[in-house]
Design an enzyme around this catalytic site. Structure first.
Site, PDB file in Angstrom:
ATOM      1  N   LYS A   1      27.593 -23.390  22.521  1.00  0.00           N
ATOM      2  CA  LYS A   1      29.052 -22.562  23.434  1.00  0.00           C
ATOM      3  C   LYS A   1      28.098 -21.704  23.413  1.00  0.00           C
ATOM      4  O   LYS A   1      28.584 -21.055  24.631  1.00  0.00           O
ATOM      5  CB  LYS A   1      29.526 -22.904  22.185  1.00  0.00           C
ATOM      6  CG  LYS A   1      30.817 -22.359  23.237  1.00  0.00           C
ATOM      7  CD  LYS A   1      31.224 -23.834  24.281  1.00  0.00           C
ATOM      8  CE  LYS A   1      32.585 -23.636  24.589  1.00  0.00           C
ATOM      9  NZ  LYS A   1      32.977 -24.202  25.931  1.00  0.00           N
TER      10      LYS A   1
ATOM     11  N   TRP B   1      20.507 -22.459  14.937  1.00  0.00           N
ATOM     12  CA  TRP B   1      20.440 -23.087  16.251  1.00  0.00           C
ATOM     13  C   TRP B   1      18.939 -22.445  16.164  1.00  0.00           C
ATOM     14  O   TRP B   1      18.410 -21.077  16.009  1.00  0.00           O
ATOM     15  CB  TRP B   1      21.159 -22.283  17.235  1.00  0.00           C
ATOM     16  CG  TRP B   1      20.323 -23.450  18.439  1.00  0.00           C
ATOM     17  CD1 TRP B   1      21.196 -23.973  19.061  1.00  0.00           C
ATOM     18  CD2 TRP B   1      19.516 -22.556  19.250  1.00  0.00           C
ATOM     19  NE1 TRP B   1      21.394 -24.434  19.825  1.00  0.00           N
ATOM     20  CE2 TRP B   1      19.689 -23.484  20.722  1.00  0.00           C
ATOM     21  CE3 TRP B   1      18.734 -21.686  19.838  1.00  0.00           C
ATOM     22  CZ2 TRP B   1      19.278 -23.484  21.108  1.00  0.00           C
ATOM     23  CZ3 TRP B   1      18.132 -21.527  20.804  1.00  0.00           C
ATOM     24  CH2 TRP B   1      18.455 -22.223  21.712  1.00  0.00           C
TER      25      TRP B   1
END
Length: 612
Positions: A607, A74
């Site tokens: 998440k 990410w």
């Protein structure tokens, strides 16, 4: 936020790594890669995009070897592309490394390394760490484990790393500080994972690494040491997760599966704790610390995102029932404003993953000031679960969808139990306690009714509202936080701009936005604020706003005022958030599906937010 998987054993690593990376997709990512050590040396493949893109790049040319590491990235430093993707390799090609977290002093280290002749291909802080390890190793002629250990003493920031070496095909290294890592212990094989998801189909035996710990894994066994090189004896734990819990089970998306699991998740959160026959609530995780919580002069709840919304509900619950002052803080702001904490204060943190970086920082801030800190989290063995002084597990089961659903209702369920337990013998009579406990125990079946009776209607509503550009969510009292949560769900997964407000605040600005093209969702249960909310609905209707109302069964007052009315079962006012949030979750889900959005992995989101 990224995902790490590692394997050493007798099986071909490629399949294990790719399957593990698929299991980690829910964490959010923009590129993926693997490094495998075999007879041909060290091989690396990495791709911008999804794990399936990486799998496609490997089709026809599999990477042979029984040792390897994989990563889903990410982007933090540098754009998402092939070059910035992990793994990163030393300039001599001898070892590869994957990394979660942020090396805060990477700029200074990079400058020093450039002066020594190191060239950098990427914009990542991770490549800086690779070359730092390489420099330490060569300068002092150290083994790779010792070079990694010494290099890590020089970095500032957060990391979870895994390393493999071309020159030692029987070595898998991993270390953590601020970014979670788990060692899976099998029969002659071992696994590394950012969480349990890539491990559960291989082993249930795990070792949780703490901050400042490094594990050296070989096929014959493993050894854990501190970064200061002190040997450690680590306990082996058994995972609670099962493989079926992290699969979709026939649903199109994890989010829909988890919405539908909420009756069971809430019942599991109450199991063995809510005891109507004894007129009592038993919270074993808080048993030894209960007096400190009961006697608290003030409770500070710290959390982020959806957990923060649950904390707001908790504020209403605890203040209403226990008459104890409560403040709810964004964990991301808590430690940076030098919070005033005194004797008699208790900090309560809430986190689904138990790894949220900002929330963990709030724990440490509270403890540094001598204040007890209790936790509410879902993941057994997580860092927050281990570092707080006491706490309560949700027992909601794995939540894979990035947009939290069942964790929110489980958190509110636990907060309801805490509030009632605090009120017992303080503000509630025996009869009132019994009535409230009975009502709480009935909520899961009422939620099941909402899911069974309203889903089709909400899907039809989504057809109408999927093209909206903006939404407004309004509620009062216990349902003001639900309005915030409903707006967040819509933003997260459909990318429609949405805002939540207390209904009375509409006149202080947001009413200027009302027109025919502004859907307004009211939570209008027939509770102590119903008449006020009804007046707000009339104000929006008078301005030709498009009104959606969530209200009680048998309430026909709103039919003429609203375009859509969703009727749900009645319950006690303090429990209404557990019911009113369900239609908002379903509406967001159906709109996102109809807009073609990636429901389980919304863009730019992760998440488990393990970096600040």
């Amino acid at each position: 936020m990224c995902g790490i998987v590692g394997y050493i054993g007798s099986e071909q690593a490629e399949g294990v790594l790719l399957t593990g990376l698929k299991r980690l997709e829910y964490r959010g990512y923009d590129s993926a890669g693997v490094a495998i050590v075999g007879n041909d040396g060290l091989s690396v493949e990495k791709q911008e995009g999804k794990v399936d893109d990486l799998r496609g790049a490997l089709d026809g040319q599999p990477m042979k070897g029984t040792l390897g590491i994989g990563h889903t990235r990410w982007a933090t430093h540098g754009a998402p592309n092939d070059v910035n993707a992990h793994p990163h390799v030393s300039s001599d090609g001898s070892f590869a490394l994957v990394h979660n977290g942020i090396i805060e002093n990477h700029s200074a280290i990079k400058k020093q390394l450039q002066e020594k002749g190191y060239a950098f291909d990427s914009q990542t802080d991770t490549e800086v760490l690779v070359h730092l390890i390489e420099e330490v190793k060569h300068e002092a002629e150290l083994s790779l484990p010792e070079a990694v250990r010494q290099a890590l003493t020089q970095v500032v920031g957060a990391y979870g790393i895994a390393v493999v070496s071309r020159d030692d095909p029987d070595l898998l290294l991993a270390a953590r500080k601020g970014s979670p890592l788990i060692l899976g212990v099998g029969e002659g094989e071992y696994f590394i994972g950012s969480d349990a998801a890539p491990l559960v189909e291989h082993t249930r035996q795990v070792v949780y690494l703490n901050d400042g710990e490094m594990v050296e894994v070989r096929r014959s066994g493993y050894e854990v040491r501190t970064i200061e090189n002190e040997p450690l004896e680590k306990e082996v734990h058994e995972l609670e997760w099962s493989l079926s819990e992290i699969e979709k089970g026939g649903y199109d998306h994890f989010m829909l599966k988890e919405i539908m699991e909420q009756p069971d998740a809430m019942a599991d959160a109450m199991r063995g704790r809510v005891l109507p026959e004894d007129n009592d609530i038993v919270l074993g995780g808080l048993h030894d610390a209960w007096d400190e919580l009961y006697d608290a002069d003030r409770i500070i709840i710290a959390a982020c995102g959806t957990s923060w919304h649950a904390g707001l509900v908790g504020e209403y619950l605890i203040e209403s029932f226990a008459q104890v002052p409560v403040e709810v803080e964004y964990a991301s702001e808590f430690r940076y404003r030098d919070p005033i904490l005194r004797d008699g204060d208790v900090v309560l943190v809430i986190s689904q993953s138990g790894e949220t970086a900002d929330t963990l920082a709030a724990v440490r801030e509270a403890q540094s000031k001598g204040v007890k800190c209790f936790g509410i989290c879902n993941v057994v063995g997580s860092t927050i679960a281990r570092e707080t002084d006491a706490g309560v597990y949700l027992h909601a089961g794995p939540e894979i969808g990035v947009a939290s659903t069942k964790a929110f209702t489980a958190q509110v369920t636990v907060l309801s139990m805490i509030a009632l337990k605090l009120a017992k013998g303080r503000t509630l009579s025996t009869a009132e306690m019994a009535s409230n406990i009975q009502a709480l125990s009935e909520v899961p079946e009422k939620v099941r009714g909402v899911l069974e009776n309203n889903n089709d209607e909400l899907r039809a509503m989504a057809q109408v509202y999927r093209y909206a550009s903006n939404f407004l969510y309004l509620g009062r009292g216990y349902n003001f936080p639900v309005a915030l949560e409903g707006a967040l769900k819509l933003k997260e997964i459909s990318y429609i701009h949405a805002e939540g407000y207390p209904a009375a605040e509409m006149k202080h600005g947001p009413i200027a936005l009302i027109d025919r093209f502004m859907p307004v969702v009211f939570i209008a249960m027939k509770d102590s604020t119903y008449d006020k909310v009804l007046s707000n609905i009339e104000e929006v209707a008078a301005r030709d706003g498009s009104v959606i109302a969530i209200t009680d069964e048998q309430n026909g007052d709103l039919d003429a005022l609203c375009e859509y009315v969703i009727n749900i079962p009645q319950t006690k006012e303090f429990l209404s958030p557990l019911l009113t949030v369900i239609p908002l979750q379903l509406l967001s889900y159906h709109i996102a599906v109809m807009r073609g959005c990636h429901v389980d992995q919304p863009r730019n989101l992760a998440k488990s937010v393990t970096v600040e």
